[in-house]
Motif scaffolding. Structure first.
Motif, PDB file in Angstrom:
ATOM      1  N   ASN A  90       0.828  -1.206   0.000  1.00  0.00           N
ATOM      2  CA  ASN A  90       0.000   0.000   0.000  1.00  0.00           C
ATOM      3  C   ASN A  90       0.864   1.258   0.000  1.00  0.00           C
ATOM      4  OD1 ASN A  90      -2.892  -1.084   0.466  1.00  0.00           O
ATOM      5  ND2 ASN A  90      -1.659  -2.183   1.969  1.00  0.00           N
ATOM      6  N   PRO A  91       0.652   2.153  -0.974  1.00  0.00           N
ATOM      7  CA  PRO A  91       1.504   3.348  -1.058  1.00  0.00           C
ATOM      8  C   PRO A  91       1.206   4.407  -0.004  1.00  0.00           C
ATOM      9  CG  PRO A  91      -0.068   3.309  -2.869  1.00  0.00           C
ATOM     10  CD  PRO A  91      -0.191   1.997  -2.170  1.00  0.00           C
ATOM     11  N   GLU A  92      -0.055   4.589   0.402  1.00  0.00           N
ATOM     12  CA  GLU A  92      -0.392   5.678   1.327  1.00  0.00           C
ATOM     13  C   GLU A  92      -1.249   5.246   2.506  1.00  0.00           C
ATOM     14  OE1 GLU A  92      -2.014   9.018  -0.706  1.00  0.00           O
ATOM     15  OE2 GLU A  92      -0.318   9.214  -2.093  1.00  0.00           O
ATOM     16  N   ARG A  93      -2.198   4.348   2.299  1.00  0.00           N
ATOM     17  CA  ARG A  93      -3.081   3.922   3.382  1.00  0.00           C
ATOM     18  C   ARG A  93      -3.451   2.464   3.163  1.00  0.00           C
ATOM     19  NH1 ARG A  93      -8.872   6.772   1.654  1.00  0.00           N
ATOM     20  NH2 ARG A  93      -8.740   6.162  -0.552  1.00  0.00           N
ATOM     21  N   LEU A  94      -3.721   1.779   4.250  1.00  0.00           N
ATOM     22  CA  LEU A  94      -4.077   0.372   4.175  1.00  0.00           C
ATOM     23  C   LEU A  94      -5.354   0.210   3.358  1.00  0.00           C
ATOM     24  CD1 LEU A  94      -2.989  -2.314   5.389  1.00  0.00           C
ATOM     25  CD2 LEU A  94      -4.822  -2.130   7.080  1.00  0.00           C
ATOM     26  N   GLY A  95      -5.287  -0.588   2.328  1.00  0.00           N
ATOM     27  CA  GLY A  95      -6.418  -0.807   1.439  1.00  0.00           C
ATOM     28  C   GLY A  95      -6.220  -0.247   0.051  1.00  0.00           C
ATOM     29  N   ASP A  96      -5.134   0.495  -0.153  1.00  0.00           N
ATOM     30  CA  ASP A  96      -4.912   1.141  -1.451  1.00  0.00           C
ATOM     31  C   ASP A  96      -4.706   0.149  -2.593  1.00  0.00           C
ATOM     32  OD1 ASP A  96      -5.131   3.742  -0.650  1.00  0.00           O
ATOM     33  OD2 ASP A  96      -2.982   4.073  -0.390  1.00  0.00           O
ATOM     34  N   MET A  97      -3.902  -0.923  -2.356  1.00  0.00           N
ATOM     35  CA  MET A  97      -3.380  -1.654  -3.507  1.00  0.00           C
ATOM     36  C   MET A  97      -3.097  -3.117  -3.189  1.00  0.00           C
ATOM     37  SD  MET A  97      -0.018  -0.614  -5.768  1.00  0.00           S
ATOM     38  CE  MET A  97      -0.798   0.932  -6.294  1.00  0.00           C
ATOM     39  N   ILE A  98      -3.487  -3.969  -4.128  1.00  0.00           N
ATOM     40  CA  ILE A  98      -3.095  -5.371  -4.169  1.00  0.00           C
ATOM     41  C   ILE A  98      -2.206  -5.560  -5.392  1.00  0.00           C
ATOM     42  CG2 ILE A  98      -3.911  -7.735  -4.572  1.00  0.00           C
ATOM     43  CD1 ILE A  98      -6.491  -6.972  -3.131  1.00  0.00           C
ATOM     44  N   LYS A  99      -1.108  -6.258  -5.220  1.00  0.00           N
ATOM     45  CA  LYS A  99      -0.246  -6.575  -6.359  1.00  0.00           C
ATOM     46  C   LYS A  99      -0.653  -7.938  -6.926  1.00  0.00           C
ATOM     47  CE  LYS A  99       2.492  -2.950  -6.019  1.00  0.00           C
ATOM     48  NZ  LYS A  99       3.900  -3.024  -5.636  1.00  0.00           N
ATOM     49  N   ILE A 100      -1.000  -7.959  -8.205  1.00  0.00           N
ATOM     50  CA  ILE A 100      -1.362  -9.221  -8.856  1.00  0.00           C
ATOM     51  C   ILE A 100      -0.307  -9.642  -9.880  1.00  0.00           C
ATOM     52  CG2 ILE A 100      -3.831  -8.915  -8.501  1.00  0.00           C
ATOM     53  CD1 ILE A 100      -3.996  -8.034 -11.475  1.00  0.00           C
ATOM     54  N   GLY A 101       0.796  -8.942  -9.900  1.00  0.00           N
ATOM     55  CA  GLY A 101       1.889  -9.283 -10.806  1.00  0.00           C
ATOM     56  C   GLY A 101       3.037  -8.329 -10.584  1.00  0.00           C
ATOM     57  N   ARG A 102       4.134  -8.598 -11.256  1.00  0.00           N
ATOM     58  CA  ARG A 102       5.314  -7.746 -11.170  1.00  0.00           C
ATOM     59  C   ARG A 102       6.001  -7.712 -12.532  1.00  0.00           C
ATOM     60  NH1 ARG A 102       6.954  -5.121  -6.112  1.00  0.00           N
ATOM     61  NH2 ARG A 102       5.815  -6.186  -4.463  1.00  0.00           N
ATOM     62  N   ARG A 103       6.643  -6.593 -12.791  1.00  0.00           N
ATOM     63  CA  ARG A 103       7.474  -6.519 -13.983  1.00  0.00           C
ATOM     64  C   ARG A 103       8.760  -7.301 -13.772  1.00  0.00           C
ATOM     65  NH1 ARG A 103       8.162  -0.293 -15.184  1.00  0.00           N
ATOM     66  NH2 ARG A 103       8.595  -0.329 -12.951  1.00  0.00           N
ATOM     67  N   GLY A 104       9.374  -7.694 -14.877  1.00  0.00           N
ATOM     68  CA  GLY A 104      10.671  -8.337 -14.802  1.00  0.00           C
ATOM     69  C   GLY A 104      11.782  -7.304 -14.784  1.00  0.00           C
ATOM     70  N   SER A 105      12.989  -7.761 -14.496  1.00  0.00           N
ATOM     71  CA  SER A 105      14.157  -6.880 -14.438  1.00  0.00           C
ATOM     72  C   SER A 105      15.305  -7.528 -15.195  1.00  0.00           C
ATOM     73  CB  SER A 105      14.556  -6.638 -12.984  1.00  0.00           C
ATOM     74  OG  SER A 105      15.735  -5.855 -12.909  1.00  0.00           O
ATOM     75  N   LEU A 106      15.921  -6.755 -16.088  1.00  0.00           N
ATOM     76  CA  LEU A 106      17.036  -7.246 -16.901  1.00  0.00           C
ATOM     77  C   LEU A 106      18.091  -6.158 -16.992  1.00  0.00           C
ATOM     78  CD1 LEU A 106      18.051  -9.582 -18.747  1.00  0.00           C
ATOM     79  CD2 LEU A 106      16.985  -8.359 -20.665  1.00  0.00           C
ATOM     80  N   THR A 107      19.331  -6.523 -16.699  1.00  0.00           N
ATOM     81  CA  THR A 107      20.437  -5.570 -16.716  1.00  0.00           C
ATOM     82  C   THR A 107      21.423  -5.928 -17.819  1.00  0.00           C
ATOM     83  OG1 THR A 107      20.264  -5.079 -14.362  1.00  0.00           O
ATOM     84  CG2 THR A 107      22.395  -4.658 -15.395  1.00  0.00           C
ATOM     85  N   GLY A 108      21.891  -4.913 -18.523  1.00  0.00           N
ATOM     86  CA  GLY A 108      22.852  -5.126 -19.606  1.00  0.00           C
ATOM     87  C   GLY A 108      24.014  -4.148 -19.543  1.00  0.00           C
ATOM     88  N   HIS A 109      25.094  -4.497 -20.216  1.00  0.00           N
ATOM     89  CA  HIS A 109      26.300  -3.672 -20.253  1.00  0.00           C
ATOM     90  C   HIS A 109      26.770  -3.538 -21.696  1.00  0.00           C
ATOM     91  CE1 HIS A 109      26.639  -4.313 -15.877  1.00  0.00           C
ATOM     92  NE2 HIS A 109      26.313  -5.572 -16.149  1.00  0.00           N
ATOM     93  N   VAL A 110      27.079  -2.316 -22.097  1.00  0.00           N
ATOM     94  CA  VAL A 110      27.614  -2.045 -23.429  1.00  0.00           C
ATOM     95  C   VAL A 110      29.012  -1.440 -23.276  1.00  0.00           C
ATOM     96  CG1 VAL A 110      27.329  -0.803 -25.611  1.00  0.00           C
ATOM     97  CG2 VAL A 110      25.321  -1.599 -24.353  1.00  0.00           C
ATOM     98  N   THR A 111      29.967  -2.008 -23.979  1.00  0.00           N
ATOM     99  CA  THR A 111      31.324  -1.468 -23.999  1.00  0.00           C
ATOM    100  C   THR A 111      31.702  -1.131 -25.434  1.00  0.00           C
ATOM    101  OG1 THR A 111      31.999  -2.779 -22.081  1.00  0.00           O
ATOM    102  CG2 THR A 111      33.760  -1.904 -23.486  1.00  0.00           C
ATOM    103  N   VAL A 112      32.124   0.102 -25.659  1.00  0.00           N
ATOM    104  CA  VAL A 112      32.561   0.540 -26.987  1.00  0.00           C
ATOM    105  C   VAL A 112      34.080   0.663 -26.973  1.00  0.00           C
ATOM    106  CG1 VAL A 112      32.504   2.391 -28.704  1.00  0.00           C
ATOM    107  CG2 VAL A 112      30.406   1.733 -27.499  1.00  0.00           C
ATOM    108  N   GLU A 113      34.720   0.027 -27.929  1.00  0.00           N
ATOM    109  CA  GLU A 113      36.178   0.076 -28.053  1.00  0.00           C
ATOM    110  C   GLU A 113      36.577   1.192 -29.017  1.00  0.00           C
ATOM    111  OE1 GLU A 113      38.110  -1.642 -26.218  1.00  0.00           O
ATOM    112  OE2 GLU A 113      36.605  -3.012 -25.376  1.00  0.00           O
ATOM    113  N   GLY A 114      37.479   2.048 -28.572  1.00  0.00           N
ATOM    114  CA  GLY A 114      38.019   3.097 -29.436  1.00  0.00           C
ATOM    115  C   GLY A 114      39.525   2.951 -29.567  1.00  0.00           C
ATOM    116  N   LYS A 115      40.188   4.067 -29.757  1.00  0.00           N
ATOM    117  CA  LYS A 115      41.648   4.074 -29.820  1.00  0.00           C
ATOM    118  C   LYS A 115      42.140   5.288 -29.041  1.00  0.00           C
ATOM    119  CE  LYS A 115      45.627   4.125 -32.954  1.00  0.00           C
ATOM    120  NZ  LYS A 115      46.058   4.214 -34.373  1.00  0.00           N
ATOM    121  N   GLN A 116      42.950   5.028 -28.047  1.00  0.00           N
ATOM    122  CA  GLN A 116      43.453   6.110 -27.211  1.00  0.00           C
ATOM    123  C   GLN A 116      44.393   7.009 -27.997  1.00  0.00           C
ATOM    124  OE1 GLN A 116      44.662   4.986 -23.210  1.00  0.00           O
ATOM    125  NE2 GLN A 116      46.392   6.429 -23.307  1.00  0.00           N
TER     126      GLN A 116
END
Length: 386
Positions: free
Chosen positions: A172-198
């Protein structure tokens, strides 16, 4: 049999310093209370290389169906600087009608209400048709490796089958009774590396600056929405969380640039399909001009939905009867252990008001403890009609 109130149970749990992965006496306390009430209780410990061993608890009263499961966690995040707290974070003190302590809302208070409701129900209806269980972990706030996911597999191997589950996270975000969760989003983390020339900034033709290339790739990732959302989910969103070069010199073009992003995704995607879309966007933006690598972290946080059904209605009706508020059915927020439970049975999340969770002076209104226990009791009465 000892008569427990939601407040007395919550205070006893708050006085257990069960910071992940320490058990701190919390599960031992729950075991003692449930055993006294006739529950069969097990305390499996699970291990995984590179992670701490974790104590868990599984308890059941009854042997028939339907089987309603209460789930949650007794581990808590560290309190931080205790000098900043008005009261001992592990003292369970009451001040101004509020119970103070780490875990008051996330989620020892919720567990206390579940226990109080179940114990009162069984005391008054010892021959109810079906089973009531508790599945409690000490690994929700940590890696989530040796907790609920393994405890569920352990129970399944024993032949346990659940029909529905309530997870007592503070929804519940503000008061008891506001919200029931019937699902959740997923979470995915990624990394991008770009190679250059110093090289020297005064001689850019002799170098290849990776930073503009990385900005180009990141721009491609966020230029177009991943989707427009669904009936029960908000649109998936990608957020760039870090951009790193590690270059201490202002007159040097760096050799590489890196970025990290996280995606909270709805049930239109799987981690595999989402990775494919990210790879496609990067490939199109890079063409033949940019040298880059993409790595995606493994995830056990996939999107899920419990379709509104009779059990969801039982919970919503109980909330409305006790609070006068018809709760919103939501899939917002971060991940929870419900993502593991849904593989075994339908699950809904409903608990206390979460405004102070993880904060200094975490606290819950004592009146909300009584009302939440009453809501859980009404769910039991609806689920196991006389």
């Amino acid at each position: 049999m000892t008569i427990y109130t939601p407040l007395s149970l919550a205070q006893s749990l708050l006085r257990c310093p069960s910071v992940t992965p320490e058990e701190g006496g919390a599960l031992a306390f729950i075991e003692g209370v449930l055993r006294e009430a006739g529950f069969e209780v097990h305390r499996p410990v699970f291990s995984e290389p590179g992670t701490p061993d974790v104590e868990n608890l599984y308890a059941r009263s009854g042997s028939g169906r339907p089987y309603l499961l209460f789930a949650g966690h007794t581990d808590v995040v560290p309190p931080g600087d205790r000098a900043r707290w008005r009261h001992d974070p592990f003292g369970g003190e009451i001040d101004g009608g509020e119970l103070h302590g780490r875990g008051a809302v996330d989620m020892k208070g919720g567990i206390a209400c579940m226990m109080a409701a179940a114990l009162a129900f069984i005391r008054e209806r010892p021959d109810f048709p079906g089973s009531i269980g508790f599945l409690i972990t000490g690994d929700e706030e940590g890696p989530a490796v040796n907790g609920t996911v393994k405890l569920l597999d352990w129970a399944k191997a024993r032949g346990e089958r659940f029909d529905a589950c309530i997870l007592g996270e503070p929804t519940n975000p503000e008061r008891l009774g506001d919200m029931i969760k019937i699902g959740r989003r997923g979470s995915l983390t990624g990394h991008v590396t770009v190679e250059g020339k110093q090289g020297h900034v005064a001689y850019p033709h002799l170098a290849d600056n990776p930073i503009p290339h990385l900005l180009r790739l990141l721009g491609a990732l966020v230029a177009k929405p991943l989707d427009s959302g669904t009936a029960h989910f908000d649109a998936s969103n990608l957020e760039v969380t870090t951009v790193d070069v590690g270059n201490p010199a202002s007159n040097v073009i760096p050799a590489a640039a890196r970025a990290t992003f996280n995606i909270r995704f709805n049930d239109l995607w799987t981690p595999e399909s989402l990775e494919g879309e990210i790879a496609r966007r990067l490939r199109e933006a890079a063409g033949n001009a940019v040298r880059y690598t993409l790595t995606m972290e493994p995830t056990n946080a996939v999107a899920f939905l419990t379709e509104p059904n009779d059990f969801v209605r039982f919970v919503a009706d109980a909330v409305e009867a006790e609070t006068g508020i018809r709760p919103k059915l939501s899939t917002t927020g971060g991940t929870s252990d419900a993502r593991f439970i849904v593989r075994h049975c339908p699950v809904v999340e409903f608990g206390l008001v979460g405004q102070t969770m993880h904060q200094v002076d975490e606290r819950v209104a004592v009146a909300d403890l009584d009302r939440l226990a009453a809501i859980y009791r009404k769910v039991l009465e609806a689920y196991f009609p006389a």
